[in-house]
Design an enzyme around this catalytic site. Structure first.
Site, PDB file in Angstrom:
ATOM      1  N   GLY A  39      32.750  10.340 -44.566  1.00 35.37           N
ATOM      2  CA  GLY A  39      31.604  11.151 -44.160  1.00 35.37           C
ATOM      3  C   GLY A  39      30.485  10.935 -45.163  1.00 35.37           C
ATOM      4  O   GLY A  39      30.736  10.553 -46.299  1.00 35.37           O
ATOM      5  N   HIS A  40      29.257  11.217 -44.744  1.00 36.30           N
ATOM      6  CA  HIS A  40      28.101  10.972 -45.611  1.00 36.30           C
ATOM      7  C   HIS A  40      28.141  11.886 -46.847  1.00 36.30           C
ATOM      8  O   HIS A  40      28.937  12.827 -46.897  1.00 36.30           O
ATOM      9  CB  HIS A  40      26.800  11.193 -44.820  1.00 36.30           C
ATOM     10  CG  HIS A  40      26.643  12.583 -44.294  1.00 36.30           C
ATOM     11  ND1 HIS A  40      26.232  13.642 -45.075  1.00 36.30           N
ATOM     12  CD2 HIS A  40      26.876  13.110 -43.063  1.00 36.30           C
ATOM     13  CE1 HIS A  40      26.198  14.744 -44.364  1.00 36.30           C
ATOM     14  NE2 HIS A  40      26.597  14.460 -43.133  1.00 36.30           N
ATOM     15  N   ASN A  41      27.280  11.620 -47.822  1.00 36.74           N
ATOM     16  CA  ASN A  41      27.206  12.455 -49.024  1.00 36.74           C
ATOM     17  C   ASN A  41      26.896  13.888 -48.607  1.00 36.74           C
ATOM     18  O   ASN A  41      26.001  14.108 -47.801  1.00 36.74           O
ATOM     19  CB  ASN A  41      26.091  11.971 -49.968  1.00 36.74           C
ATOM     20  CG  ASN A  41      26.418  10.616 -50.561  1.00 36.74           C
ATOM     21  OD1 ASN A  41      25.788   9.636 -50.234  1.00 36.74           O
ATOM     22  ND2 ASN A  41      27.426  10.576 -51.401  1.00 36.74           N
ATOM     23  N   GLY A  44      31.080  17.413 -47.014  1.00 37.64           N
ATOM     24  CA  GLY A  44      32.102  18.436 -47.240  1.00 37.64           C
ATOM     25  C   GLY A  44      33.469  17.899 -47.635  1.00 37.64           C
ATOM     26  O   GLY A  44      34.444  18.656 -47.694  1.00 37.64           O
ATOM     27  N   SER A  46      34.752  16.692 -50.592  1.00 33.56           N
ATOM     28  CA  SER A  46      35.344  17.243 -51.824  1.00 33.56           C
ATOM     29  C   SER A  46      35.641  18.731 -51.660  1.00 33.56           C
ATOM     30  O   SER A  46      36.649  19.239 -52.168  1.00 33.56           O
ATOM     31  CB  SER A  46      34.406  17.041 -53.018  1.00 33.56           C
ATOM     32  OG  SER A  46      34.224  15.661 -53.255  1.00 33.56           O
ATOM     33  N   GLU A 165      37.482   9.890 -53.915  1.00 35.54           N
ATOM     34  CA  GLU A 165      36.646   8.769 -54.355  1.00 35.54           C
ATOM     35  C   GLU A 165      37.231   8.142 -55.620  1.00 35.54           C
ATOM     36  O   GLU A 165      36.489   7.714 -56.504  1.00 35.54           O
ATOM     37  CB  GLU A 165      35.210   9.235 -54.653  1.00 35.54           C
ATOM     38  CG  GLU A 165      34.661  10.132 -53.577  1.00 35.54           C
ATOM     39  CD  GLU A 165      33.585   9.474 -52.722  1.00 35.54           C
ATOM     40  OE1 GLU A 165      33.265   8.299 -52.962  1.00 35.54           O
ATOM     41  OE2 GLU A 165      33.102  10.131 -51.802  1.00 35.54           O
TER      42      GLU A 165
END
Ligand SMILES: Nc1ncnc2c1ncn2[C@@H]1O[C@H](COP(=O)(O)OP(=O)(O)OP(=O)(O)O)[C@@H](O)[C@H]1O
Ligand SMILES: [Mg+2]
Length: 278
Positions: A39-41, A44, A46, A165
């Site tokens: 999903g993009h930065n 949600g 993390s 990550e």
């Protein structure tokens, strides 16, 4: 079979935030499964990881880990089942040597010394770092540091490992190293893996992929199903695998291309067959 993780209708809101960081998130993960979360930065990812081991407490909904419902009274038992490896290993080292570092979490849990030595040696073996046991963590390469961080988690024998990550600081060789390590661990133990990643090759190695968008699950599917969304993934700020980009470029030039996902080898075969019938 009891799911390793069952999340239902999970909402999370940071204090003072105007909107929910997670909204109505539901999914299950089977024991031994490898699920990638993309999903993009700010989508949600993390926040979701932290809700799974009680670092953050859900505003609504339930998180069930190995049959235990997350609550104040189960949070420590759940934390023992779920290990998280974060992005930057440098912030995670506490020991003067690699072995001390791996032992740290065990000391905290009161594991007897004899057993601790065995677990540390086993964990370092598992990540291929036994020869580095007496080295200083600071002097290791990025890939080695991340392997030691993973060993620290493995030594605690969690049922579930979440990699947030954990490969993003590594070069392509370092990433491949970690992906292969995870595959090896899964072959020998019934480890459930959640990997949060921007690396499309890492996501492609998973059994299933959860695509988050603005705190909601956009879709869940096999890597092939997800990558077949090609242009939509780009719109959601995600990269698509190289063969998908090549496929789109060829299709734009009028070459007949299949709609389903092809990896590099599959695309090579397809183009070869196409070429020989031209
Ligand atoms: N401590 C915090 N306080 C307030 N809002 C936060 C906090 N941490 C994250 N957020 C917000 O919650 C949302 C989700 O953030 P989160 O860090 O979970 O995203 P992410 O998908 O992990 O992003 P990235 O790819 O950058 O790691 C974002 O809008 C973010 O700004
Ligand atoms: Mg994040």
């Amino acid at each position: 079979m009891l799911p390793a993780i069952a999340v239902s209708h999970l909402n999370y809101q940071y204090p003072d935030a105007e909107r929910l960081a997670l909204h109505d998130v539901s999914f299950t993960v089977a024991p031994g499964e490898w699920v990638a979360i993309i999903g993009h930065n700010g989508s949600g990812k993390s926040t979701l990881a932290k809700n799974l081991n009680g670092l953050l407490a859900p505003a609504a909904g339930t998180v069930v880990v190995g049959g235990l419902t997350l609550s104040e009274s189960t949070v420590w038992d759940i934390r023992a089942k779920v290990g998280i490896v974060f992005q930057n290993p440098d912030n995670q080292f506490v020991g003067a040597t690699v072995a001390d570092d791996v032992a740290f979490g065990l000391e905290n849990r009161g594991v007897p010394r004899e057993e601790m030595l065995v677990r540390v040696a086993d964990a370092l073996d598992a990540v291929g770092m036994r020869d580095f046991a007496t080295r200083e963590p600071a002097r290791l390469s990025g890939g080695q540091k991340q392997r030691v961080a993973i060993a620290g988690i493995i030594a605690q024998r969690p049922d579930i490992i979440i990699l947030d990550e954990a490969t993003s600081m590594l070069d392509p060789a370092g990433r491949t190293e970690i992906v292969q390590l995870i595959q090896r661990l899964r072959a020998t133990t019934q480890l459930t893996v959640l990997s949060i990643t921007h690396d499309i090759d890492e996501a492609a190695s998973a059994d299933r992929v959860i695509l988050l968008n603005d705190g909601e699950i956009r879709t869940v599917g096999t890597p092939a199903e997800i990558f077949a969304f090609g242009p939509e993934l780009l719109k959601l700020g995600l990269d698509v695998p190289y063969p998908e980009k090549l496929k789109a470029a060829l299709a734009a030039r009028g070459v007949a291309m299949p709609a389903h996902y092809l990896d590099a080898e599959g695309l090579g075969d397809y183009l070869w067959t196409l070429h020989s019938t031209m």
